[in-house]
Write a protein that holds these residues in place. Sequence first.
Motif, PDB file in Angstrom:
ATOM      1  N   GLU A  45       0.726  -1.235  -0.118  1.00 38.84           N
ATOM      2  CA  GLU A  45       0.014   0.045   0.067  1.00 38.84           C
ATOM      3  C   GLU A  45       0.703   1.289  -0.077  1.00 38.84           C
ATOM      4  O   GLU A  45       0.731   2.132  -0.922  1.00 38.84           O
ATOM      5  N   LYS A  46       1.940   1.249   0.732  1.00 42.57           N
ATOM      6  CA  LYS A  46       2.573   2.443   0.891  1.00 42.57           C
ATOM      7  C   LYS A  46       3.483   2.795  -0.405  1.00 42.57           C
ATOM      8  O   LYS A  46       3.404   4.019  -0.908  1.00 42.57           O
ATOM      9  N   ILE A  47       3.962   1.739  -0.987  1.00 38.36           N
ATOM     10  CA  ILE A  47       4.667   1.801  -2.068  1.00 38.36           C
ATOM     11  C   ILE A  47       3.797   2.195  -3.385  1.00 38.36           C
ATOM     12  O   ILE A  47       4.107   3.184  -4.153  1.00 38.36           O
ATOM     13  N   GLN A  48       2.560   1.765  -3.246  1.00 43.00           N
ATOM     14  CA  GLN A  48       1.599   2.102  -4.536  1.00 43.00           C
ATOM     15  C   GLN A  48       1.323   3.738  -4.272  1.00 43.00           C
ATOM     16  O   GLN A  48       1.239   4.406  -5.313  1.00 43.00           O
ATOM     17  N   ALA A  49       1.208   4.052  -2.933  1.00 43.18           N
ATOM     18  CA  ALA A  49       0.842   5.408  -3.026  1.00 43.18           C
ATOM     19  C   ALA A  49       2.067   6.405  -3.380  1.00 43.18           C
ATOM     20  O   ALA A  49       1.707   7.233  -3.785  1.00 43.18           O
ATOM     21  N   LEU A  50       3.348   6.027  -3.032  1.00 40.94           N
ATOM     22  CA  LEU A  50       4.471   6.742  -3.300  1.00 40.94           C
ATOM     23  C   LEU A  50       4.274   7.060  -5.004  1.00 40.94           C
ATOM     24  O   LEU A  50       4.686   7.890  -5.430  1.00 40.94           O
ATOM     25  N   ALA A  51       4.157   5.662  -5.501  1.00 40.88           N
ATOM     26  CA  ALA A  51       4.084   5.554  -6.802  1.00 40.88           C
ATOM     27  C   ALA A  51       3.286   6.592  -7.565  1.00 40.88           C
ATOM     28  O   ALA A  51       3.337   7.246  -8.543  1.00 40.88           O
ATOM     29  N   HIS A  52       1.909   6.762  -6.829  1.00 40.58           N
ATOM     30  CA  HIS A  52       1.136   7.523  -7.372  1.00 40.58           C
ATOM     31  C   HIS A  52       1.276   9.053  -7.163  1.00 40.58           C
ATOM     32  O   HIS A  52       0.741   9.939  -7.794  1.00 40.58           O
ATOM     33  N   ARG A  53       2.024   9.403  -6.216  1.00 40.17           N
ATOM     34  CA  ARG A  53       2.137  10.666  -5.706  1.00 40.17           C
ATOM     35  C   ARG A  53       3.214  11.197  -6.593  1.00 40.17           C
ATOM     36  O   ARG A  53       3.413  12.557  -6.919  1.00 40.17           O
TER      37      ARG A  53
END
Length: 270
Positions: A45-53
Amino acid sequence: MNLIDTHVHLNFEAFEPDFEAVAQRWREAGVVRLVHSCVEPSEFEKIQALAHRYPELFFAVGLHPLDVAQWSESLGERIQVLAASDPKVVAIGETGLDFYKADNATEQFEAFETQLLIAQQLNLPVIIHCRDAALAMAEFLRQFWQQHGSVKGVMHCWGGTPQETQWFLDLGFFISFSGTVTFKNATQIHESAKMVPENRLLLETDCPFLAPVPKRGERRNEPAYVYHVAQRIAELRNSPLGEIAAQTTQNACQLFNLPCLTEQPVLAQV
């Protein structure tokens, strides 16, 4: 001059105090794309959020061999669903074999094989971790190729001998070098960096680990320092730095199907 850092771990606590400054430095150093690797499912979840940020950040999803105690059929399904549903997922991994810190070979092979199959089904590359396991890895991949067909991918943070390097080149893999290539006594890594064909060569930091010379004394590595990896490889191969940057950027875009950019100037040294 553009650079691509093909292996980062930016979700670690070491980056939380000054993440925006870290991002600004990688941009100033000419790092235009990054591939964030994954170790275990609590990171998804955290990696995905960073990638979309961050538009320049893409990611892989998978399970590290040292975390195979968490492996299950449902985790494999979860990896496949996330990889198939999010266009910012560009690889499966990191996965592979690690016999340096663990001896649970059977469990590692099981998780690794399933992740190879997922990558094959989704036409994604694999990011392979291989430590003290080169012979077993090469033999396993040859058998997999015979039974299921090949999978594209990269041997990440490569530290093998030239002979081992050739095994994985023969299997079609890209070879990625980290800050270890800048270490004075890393002679076998230096020889491997000289022999990899230009169209199979990649750069990475594996940050926050393995800060390169001249940043080796720092407690935290970061993406901007991939510049020093590129610089050392250029020296070893007697090639202009700009050519190494351009070729490795092209290679990363090809392997991970990343949107490529036109050349941009490096704004600052690191």
